[in-house]
Each structure stands twice: as structure tokens, then as C-alpha cells.
Design a protein around this motif. Structure first.
Motif, PDB file in Angstrom:
ATOM      1  N   ALA A   9     -15.164  15.534  -1.800  1.00 53.49           N
ATOM      2  CA  ALA A   9     -15.671  14.306  -2.400  1.00 53.49           C
ATOM      3  C   ALA A   9     -15.746  13.231  -1.320  1.00 53.49           C
ATOM      4  N   LEU A  10     -16.634  12.292  -1.522  1.00 54.69           N
ATOM      5  CA  LEU A  10     -16.654  11.141  -0.618  1.00 54.69           C
ATOM      6  C   LEU A  10     -15.386  10.332  -0.885  1.00 54.69           C
ATOM      7  N   PRO A  11     -14.909   9.594   0.114  1.00 53.85           N
ATOM      8  CA  PRO A  11     -13.689   8.820  -0.095  1.00 53.85           C
ATOM      9  C   PRO A  11     -13.824   7.844  -1.265  1.00 53.85           C
ATOM     10  N   ASN A  12     -12.700   7.593  -1.925  1.00 57.53           N
ATOM     11  CA  ASN A  12     -12.703   6.729  -3.104  1.00 57.53           C
ATOM     12  C   ASN A  12     -13.301   5.360  -2.828  1.00 57.53           C
ATOM     13  N   LYS A  55     -16.932   5.609  -2.999  1.00 55.83           N
ATOM     14  CA  LYS A  55     -17.394   5.876  -4.356  1.00 55.83           C
ATOM     15  C   LYS A  55     -17.318   4.610  -5.204  1.00 55.83           C
ATOM     16  N   ARG A  56     -16.263   3.831  -4.962  1.00 57.16           N
ATOM     17  CA  ARG A  56     -16.086   2.620  -5.734  1.00 57.16           C
ATOM     18  C   ARG A  56     -17.117   1.577  -5.347  1.00 57.16           C
ATOM     19  N   LYS A  57     -17.505   1.631  -4.104  1.00 55.47           N
ATOM     20  CA  LYS A  57     -18.417   0.637  -3.575  1.00 55.47           C
ATOM     21  C   LYS A  57     -19.830   0.821  -4.113  1.00 55.47           C
ATOM     22  N   LYS A  58     -20.275   2.042  -4.070  1.00 51.16           N
ATOM     23  CA  LYS A  58     -21.675   2.253  -4.412  1.00 51.16           C
ATOM     24  C   LYS A  58     -21.908   3.731  -4.679  1.00 51.16           C
ATOM     25  N   ARG A  59     -22.813   4.002  -5.596  1.00 50.28           N
ATOM     26  CA  ARG A  59     -23.256   5.384  -5.757  1.00 50.28           C
ATOM     27  C   ARG A  59     -24.444   5.569  -4.843  1.00 50.28           C
ATOM     28  N   ILE A  60     -24.321   6.458  -3.899  1.00 44.53           N
ATOM     29  CA  ILE A  60     -25.395   6.610  -2.935  1.00 44.53           C
ATOM     30  C   ILE A  60     -26.422   7.592  -3.473  1.00 44.53           C
ATOM     31  N   THR A  61     -27.671   7.163  -3.477  1.00 50.49           N
ATOM     32  CA  THR A  61     -28.739   7.983  -4.029  1.00 50.49           C
ATOM     33  C   THR A  61     -28.790   9.338  -3.340  1.00 50.49           C
ATOM     34  N   GLY A  62     -28.648  10.377  -4.136  1.00 44.86           N
ATOM     35  CA  GLY A  62     -28.904  11.707  -3.607  1.00 44.86           C
ATOM     36  C   GLY A  62     -27.778  12.323  -2.799  1.00 44.86           C
ATOM     37  N   LEU A  63     -26.639  11.676  -2.726  1.00 46.62           N
ATOM     38  CA  LEU A  63     -25.534  12.300  -2.005  1.00 46.62           C
ATOM     39  C   LEU A  63     -24.487  12.806  -2.996  1.00 46.62           C
ATOM     40  N   GLY A 123     -21.657  14.599  -1.941  1.00 47.93           N
ATOM     41  CA  GLY A 123     -20.336  14.704  -1.342  1.00 47.93           C
ATOM     42  C   GLY A 123     -20.475  14.932   0.139  1.00 47.93           C
ATOM     43  N   CYS A 124     -19.430  15.453   0.737  1.00 43.89           N
ATOM     44  CA  CYS A 124     -19.534  15.743   2.155  1.00 43.89           C
ATOM     45  C   CYS A 124     -18.738  17.007   2.461  1.00 43.89           C
ATOM     46  N   THR A 125     -18.860  17.484   3.650  1.00 47.24           N
ATOM     47  CA  THR A 125     -18.158  18.696   4.017  1.00 47.24           C
ATOM     48  C   THR A 125     -17.857  18.661   5.509  1.00 47.24           C
ATOM     49  N   LYS A 174     -18.812   1.474   8.606  1.00 44.13           N
ATOM     50  CA  LYS A 174     -19.493   2.210   9.668  1.00 44.13           C
ATOM     51  C   LYS A 174     -19.791   3.652   9.286  1.00 44.13           C
ATOM     52  N   GLY A 175     -19.004   4.197   8.405  1.00 44.74           N
ATOM     53  CA  GLY A 175     -19.212   5.584   8.017  1.00 44.74           C
ATOM     54  C   GLY A 175     -17.892   6.242   7.681  1.00 44.74           C
ATOM     55  N   ILE A 176     -17.858   7.549   7.896  1.00 44.57           N
ATOM     56  CA  ILE A 176     -16.631   8.283   7.587  1.00 44.57           C
ATOM     57  C   ILE A 176     -16.187   9.065   8.816  1.00 44.57           C
ATOM     58  N   ILE A 177     -14.888   9.276   8.913  1.00 48.74           N
ATOM     59  CA  ILE A 177     -14.388  10.091  10.010  1.00 48.74           C
ATOM     60  C   ILE A 177     -13.553  11.233   9.438  1.00 48.74           C
ATOM     61  N   ASN A 178     -13.430  12.239  10.259  1.00 46.25           N
ATOM     62  CA  ASN A 178     -12.625  13.397   9.897  1.00 46.25           C
ATOM     63  C   ASN A 178     -11.291  13.267  10.605  1.00 46.25           C
ATOM     64  N   LEU A 179     -10.277  12.932   9.816  1.00 50.55           N
ATOM     65  CA  LEU A 179      -8.961  12.755  10.408  1.00 50.55           C
ATOM     66  C   LEU A 179      -8.098  13.943   9.981  1.00 50.55           C
ATOM     67  N   ARG A 180      -8.032  14.916  10.821  1.00 50.67           N
ATOM     68  CA  ARG A 180      -7.304  16.159  10.533  1.00 50.67           C
ATOM     69  C   ARG A 180      -7.626  16.696   9.146  1.00 50.67           C
ATOM     70  N   GLY A 181      -8.910  16.770   8.855  1.00 48.53           N
ATOM     71  CA  GLY A 181      -9.321  17.371   7.592  1.00 48.53           C
ATOM     72  C   GLY A 181      -9.392  16.400   6.428  1.00 48.53           C
ATOM     73  N   LYS A 182      -8.870  15.202   6.635  1.00 51.71           N
ATOM     74  CA  LYS A 182      -8.988  14.199   5.587  1.00 51.71           C
ATOM     75  C   LYS A 182     -10.187  13.326   5.927  1.00 51.71           C
ATOM     76  N   ILE A 183     -10.997  13.070   4.924  1.00 49.36           N
ATOM     77  CA  ILE A 183     -12.176  12.255   5.195  1.00 49.36           C
ATOM     78  C   ILE A 183     -11.887  10.825   4.773  1.00 49.36           C
ATOM     79  N   ILE A 184     -11.952   9.919   5.721  1.00 48.58           N
ATOM     80  CA  ILE A 184     -11.680   8.530   5.369  1.00 48.58           C
ATOM     81  C   ILE A 184     -12.797   7.623   5.881  1.00 48.58           C
ATOM     82  N   PRO A 185     -13.091   6.599   5.095  1.00 45.79           N
ATOM     83  CA  PRO A 185     -14.121   5.657   5.519  1.00 45.79           C
ATOM     84  C   PRO A 185     -13.571   4.715   6.588  1.00 45.79           C
TER      85      PRO A 185
END
Lengths: 136, 164
Positions: free
Chosen positions: A95-98, A101-109, A111-113, B56-67
Motif C-alpha cells: 500500500a502507499l504510505p498512510n 493516502k490521507r493526503k490525496k487519492r492519486i488517479t490510477g495508482l 499501490g507500490c512495490t 518529494k516522493g517515497i523511499i524504500n527504507l529497509r523494505g518499509k515504504i515511507i513518504p
């Protein structure tokens, strides 16, 4: 299927993909509203430029340099324009970070991997992309 | 028994009154140490579309994804290139993890409560993020209100649409 746009990577579920191809200039059409379309085997499909949709900087803006990926959802099809394909792989959807998610629903996304090299790829939810983007 | 209780109280209090200070341009800012999870160097950041510029985006911090949020842009300062002094301070507030990109991290300071004064009422906009101003021997530290840093979005959006 992983694909690249500029420095960003995106993942499209393989089940949504019908085909990918490099377009021929003759088959490209632009309507008066500026919507780009492509003729494939007598059928016309709208084109969605990922770099434009998500404001990603990329040097590849010409259709003949990139690749088109035809996706389908609920009988609706469109062609996604990306820089290049990176290959197919199994991924774990995160899932995208909370906070985001709280900030905005991004069109067409959806989640992430995490990719094998530690990079993050954003997963495209084809359904919401097709239904929410204007001009498709 | 009595001693143990005193000890517990002491443990709880070890984080109180301690602030991690970091630099943003020439100003020194402080955040309460209780919020901080860790400090990491700058990492490759994956951009996420359709978000405000300061995210700025998201980073991968040891498998945890944080903005990650660029605090410079958040405070409407000039954006700068990231270098090897640039740090990401990972904070955790009400189960939301977020990284803050700052110019450089300085030190952990103990600032007793009586040395912290409330910010002046000059402008409402500035007061928003600053909880207090701490006085130390050499300098003043602006103490950030982390919770305000995460919230206040609606206001931000409103001003943005007004200006555009």
C-alpha cells in the motif's frame, strides 16, 4: 509488466495488458481537442501519455521512440505510452504510505512495490486510470 | 518499591526536554526527540505524481515504504541541491511515518522548559509550525510542532488554488 518513464518505474498487471507495440506514424490521429489516438487493425484507441498524466520528465515524447501498451478494463481499451518495457516479474503489492493516502487519492495508482534492485515501482490501477482520465 | 517507581518516572522522562536540532539554511530548528525514529542519509527518491511539491516522493527504507517531505519547500524556502550533508529525519506521529529532508543534522540538546518561550504573534502563518523558541547558550532554536507539519493541508490547498 514493469515499464519505465523517465526515472520512474511503473507496474501494470499483466492481466490488463492486451499487447504492446511500437506505433507507425501513419496510424496516429489527433482530434480537434488534441486527444491523440491510434488506429490498430481498423479499431481506434485513445492514447494516454504516462509522462504527461503524471508530469514525469522524460526525453522520450515521440511515439516512435517509446512503446505503446494496450490495456483493457471492462471492455474499454486504451493505449498507454511509456519510454520502454523493463520486463515481466511477480511483485508484492504494497500500500502507499498512510500519509499519502490521507493526503490525496492519486488517479490510477493502486499501490507500490519494491523491485529487486531496491527501487520502488508504482502500480497502475488500469480500471481507475481508464475511467478517471479525461479524453479516454 | 518506592525506588522503582522513581526509576520508571526517570526513564519516561529521559526523552523529555531533549531536542534534535537541524539546520535549514542558517536557522536552527528543533524537534522533540520522542517523535524521531531514525536519521538516514539521502536516498534515491521515487517521485509520486499529483502530490504537493513539498512531498518529494517515497523511499524504500529497509523494505518499509515511507513518504519524504522537503522541509525547505514546506517552509517556502529556496530549494537546494542535496549533498552528502543532507539528511532524512524519519519521524513517527500517531502511527504515520514520514521522512523530513533537512540540510544537516546538528546535535541533541537539552532545553529545559523554562528556557522555551512561546513564539510572538506576528503572523499567523509562521506561528503555525513553530511551537516555541528555545534559548540555549549560543543560539536560539525554533521548536517545530510536528503534528502541525502533517496537518493543515486543507488550508494549504485553499491558498494554492487561490493563488493559481
Amino acid at each position: 509488466m514493469n515499464l519505465k518513464v523517465g526515472n520512474s518505474r511503473y507496474t501494470i498487471p499483466i492481466t490488463a495488458i492486451k499487447e504492446s507495440f511500437r506505433p507507425v506514424v501513419d496510424n496516429l490521429l489527433v482530434d480537434p481537442n488534441g486527444n491523440e489516438m491510434i488506429m490498430v487493425r481498423g479499431q481506434c484507441y485513445p492514447i494516454l501519455r504516462l509522462h504527461r498524466q503524471y508530469h514525469v520528465e522524460t526525453s522520450i515524447t515521440d511515439f516512435t521512440e517509446g512503446i505503446l501498451i494496450m490495456v483493457e478494463h471492462d471492455g474499454k481499451s486504451c493505449c498507454i505510452f511509456a519510454d520502454e518495457l523493463l520486463g515481466q516479474q511477480q511483485v508484492v503489492v504494497k500500500a502507499l504510505p498512510n500519509y499519502i493516502k490521507r493526503k490525496k487519492r492519486i488517479t490510477g495508482l493502486g499501490g507500490c512495490t519494491l523491485l529487486g534492485d531496491g527501487n520502488i515501482s508504482l502500480i497502475i490501477d488500469v480500471g481507475s486510470l481508464i475511467t478517471n482520465v479525461d479524453g479516454l | 518499591m518506592k525506588n522503582e517507581a522513581v526509576l520508571d518516572l526517570f526513564e519516561e522522562d529521559t526523552q523529555k526536554g531533549k531536542y534534535l536540532t537541524f539546520l535549514l539554511g542558517v536557522e536552527s530548528y528543533g524537534i522533540e526527540i520522542a517523535y524521531i525514529t531514525e536519521i538516514v542519509g539521502i536516498q534515491p527518491i521515487t517521485e509520486v505524481p499529483e502530490l504537493p511539491a513539498y512531498v518529494k516522493g517515497i523511499i524504500n527504507l529497509r523494505g518499509k515504504i515511507i513518504p519524504v517531505m522537503d522541509v525547505r519547500i514546506r517552509f517556502k524556502k529556496q530549494e537546494t541541491e542535496y549533498d552528502d550533508r543532507t539528511c532524512i529525519i524519519v519521524i513517527d506521529i500517531h502511527d504515520i511515518s514520514i521522512g523530513m529532508i533537512v540540510d544537516s543534522v546538528s546535535e541533541v540538546l537539552s532545553i529545559p522548559e523554562q528556557e522555551i518561550v512561546p513564539p510572538p504573534d506576528i503572523s499567523k502563518n509562521q506561528k503555525k509550525y513553530i511551537k516555541g523558541i528555545g534559548k540555549t547558550a549560543e543560539e536560539v532554536v525554533l521548536i517545530l510542532d510536528c503534528e502541525k507539519l502533517l496537518e493543515d493541508d486543507e488550508l494549504d490547498l485553499l491558498t494554492k488554488t487561490e493563488s493559481s
